[in-house]
Design an enzyme around this catalytic site. Structure first.
Site, PDB file in Angstrom:
ATOM      1  N   LYS A 178     -20.569 -13.273  13.669  1.00  0.00           N
ATOM      2  CA  LYS A 178     -19.655 -12.766  14.697  1.00  0.00           C
ATOM      3  C   LYS A 178     -19.866 -11.281  15.071  1.00  0.00           C
ATOM      4  CE  LYS A 178     -16.191 -16.257  15.092  1.00  0.00           C
ATOM      5  NZ  LYS A 178     -16.130 -17.297  14.064  1.00  0.00           N
ATOM      6  N   PHE A 227     -13.054 -23.241   7.918  1.00  0.00           N
ATOM      7  CA  PHE A 227     -13.988 -23.434   9.027  1.00  0.00           C
ATOM      8  C   PHE A 227     -15.299 -22.733   8.690  1.00  0.00           C
ATOM      9  CE2 PHE A 227     -16.158 -22.456  12.979  1.00  0.00           C
ATOM     10  CZ  PHE A 227     -16.175 -23.708  13.579  1.00  0.00           C
ATOM     11  N   ASP A 268     -17.500 -16.790   2.903  1.00  0.00           N
ATOM     12  CA  ASP A 268     -17.812 -16.830   4.333  1.00  0.00           C
ATOM     13  C   ASP A 268     -17.019 -15.704   4.997  1.00  0.00           C
ATOM     14  OD1 ASP A 268     -17.900 -17.280   7.042  1.00  0.00           O
ATOM     15  OD2 ASP A 268     -17.677 -19.462   6.901  1.00  0.00           O
TER      16      ASP A 268
HETATM   17  C1  LIG Z   1     -16.927 -18.566  13.717  1.00  0.00           C
HETATM   18  C2  LIG Z   1     -17.085 -18.916  12.298  1.00  0.00           C
HETATM   19  C3  LIG Z   1     -18.214 -19.633  11.836  1.00  0.00           C
HETATM   20  C4  LIG Z   1     -19.237 -20.194  12.778  1.00  0.00           C
HETATM   21  O1  LIG Z   1     -19.962 -19.200  13.437  1.00  0.00           O
HETATM   22  P1  LIG Z   1     -20.889 -19.587  14.685  1.00  0.00           P
HETATM   23  O2  LIG Z   1     -21.583 -18.295  15.016  1.00  0.00           O
HETATM   24  O3  LIG Z   1     -19.994 -20.075  15.772  1.00  0.00           O
HETATM   25  O4  LIG Z   1     -21.820 -20.632  14.225  1.00  0.00           O
HETATM   26  C5  LIG Z   1     -18.333 -19.847  10.480  1.00  0.00           C
HETATM   27  N1  LIG Z   1     -17.413 -19.403   9.621  1.00  0.00           N
HETATM   28  C6  LIG Z   1     -16.321 -18.715  10.019  1.00  0.00           C
HETATM   29  C7  LIG Z   1     -15.344 -18.226   9.007  1.00  0.00           C
HETATM   30  C8  LIG Z   1     -16.116 -18.456  11.377  1.00  0.00           C
HETATM   31  O5  LIG Z   1     -15.020 -17.812  11.775  1.00  0.00           O
END
Ligand SMILES: *Cc1c(COP(=O)(O)O)cnc(C)c1O
Length: 396
Positions: free
Chosen positions: A252, A138, A223
């Site tokens: 986050k 994700f 990420d």
């Molecule tokens: C939550 C998340 C995102 C997206 O972040 P947003 O601030 O909602 O755009 C991207 N990568 C990972 C691994 C996430 O957990």
């Protein structure tokens, strides 16, 4: 407004992109939140791995208040000290030499994708633009980041997707290496998959991905939007592997609830961006920087990372004990305070019944319960959560 009115008017006026629980939250402090009726909840969601220092952290509040009274926003046309300070702090405490600030995880990943393409364009020769990402990953909800996300449910209805992405199973080094072609410029991976189900790879996985990238001369983008900022017991999850990525994304928990994102890179890669290549109006605003500066400083000073590891181990042990008792639990897993219970039934009822009993948890997929509490939880908080889970699972 009454609870009923707030929910009804929200459903009437807000575009229906979220399936919400039927409560209205009004206040948070530490590991607790309260709804509009004064009911108290133990919050093991923390805004989905956002409020890592707990709700209403006094130092973060103080830093934002002070900044608010001096300077809220100017523009990246000018220098500001809070931005300089945060960049310095992140660089000093990570592999990176340079930082770009934005406002969310998706934006941080957009910046990473653009930087990788620009670097490849200038340094790897023509036709090298493809990123390999993982199935069940994700990376966000913009067009580029849903394309990077290896889950069809997030892409369905939004085609055509962006060109230049291909997917392999997570934790499968052979499949990964086999997919590298003369088009590949990099690999993008979460150290632990969050939304995809708290999927934890083998211990040597990230180090082996690094080695593959080095051997093929391609970039490693990690990420850490969810795994970063202490969540797994180190400031960044890549530190468990003793490797260095080329690019890393954060968001986050970076501002403990204040919206802020960042893309970090080595000097060599970062040089591919020059003025005019990328920008964000709100990125690095003094207010967001004040929140993030306070958050990062707290995280480094207060023994929070060690506490996270201790509590994570304790929580995992209690969940394993729960597994002995309840046959609906197939597996428990986790690192630091990013934990999951894999069920062999659908999890919807369990999440809802926990909510009724004053415990907030979330799912990650239809059969996985996910726990990403504030890192400041105590053993008593864990005991309370496990007791609720035990009661809810009784007879299921
Ligand atoms: C939550 C998340 C995102 C997206 O972040 P947003 O601030 O909602 O755009 C991207 N990568 C990972 C691994 C996430 O957990």
């Amino acid at each position: 407004m009454s609870e009923k009115e707030i929910m009804a008017l929200a459903d009437e006026n807000i575009i229906n992109t979220y399936k919400r629980f039927p409560i209205v939250l009004t206040k948070g402090s530490g590991v607790k939140v309260w709804d509009v009726n004064g009911k108290e909840y133990l919050d093991f969601v923390a805004g989905i791995a956002v409020c890592n220092l707990g709700h209403s952290h006094p130092q973060v509040i103080a830093a934002v208040k002070e900044q608010l009274e001096n300077l809220t926003h100017v523009s990246n046309l000018y220098y500001t000290e809070p931005q300089t300070q945060l960049a310095r702090l992140l660089v000093e405490n990570s592999f990176a030499d340079k930082v770009f600030f934005c406002n969310s995880g998706a934006e941080a990943n957009e910046a990473a994708i653009k930087l990788a393409r620009k670097y490849a364009h200038e340094n790897m020769g023509p036709g090298k633009f493809e990123l390999i990402t993982m199935k069940d990953s994700f990376h966000g909800r913009t067009m580029a980041t849903i394309t990077a996300t290896g889950q069809e449910k997030f892409q369905f209805g939004f085609t055509p997707l962006l060109e230049g992405f291909t997917y392999v199973p997570f934790n499968d080094l052979q499949a990964l290496e086999a997919r590298i072609s003369n088009k590949t410029c990099g690999i993008m991976v979460e150290p632990i998959q969050g939304e995809g189900g708290v999927n934890i790879p083998d211990d040597n996985y990230l180090a082996s991905v690094r080695e593959i990238c080095d051997r093929h001369g391609i970039l490693l983008i990690i990420d850490e939007v969810q795994t970063g900022m202490g969540r797994t017991g180190k400031l960044f999850a890549y530190e468990h592997s003793e490797i260095k990525p080329d690019i890393m994304t954060l968001a986050k928990a970076l501002g403990n609830g204040f919206p802020v994102g960042a893309m970090l890179a080595t000097d060599k890669i970062a040089k591919a961006f020059v003025p005019g290549n990328h920008a964000s109006t709100f990125g690095g605003s003094p207010l967001a920087m004040a929140a993030a500066n306070a958050t990062v400083k707290m995280m480094l000073q207060e023994g929070i990372l060690e506490h996270c590891r201790t509590m994570g181990d304790y929580f995992l042990l209690q969940l394993k004990k729960l597994q002995q008792k309840h046959k609906i639990i197939k597996e428990v897993r986790g690192k630091g305070l990013m934990l999951a219970v894999q069920l062999n039934i659908e999890n919807g009822d369990i999440v809802n019944e926990c909510l009724q009993r004053g415990l907030l948890i979330i799912s990650a997929g239809s059969k996985t319960l996910r726990f990403v509490p504030p890192l400041i939880i105590t053993a008593q908080d864990v005991d309370q959560a496990v007791k609720v889970l035990d009661e809810v699972m009784e007879g299921k």
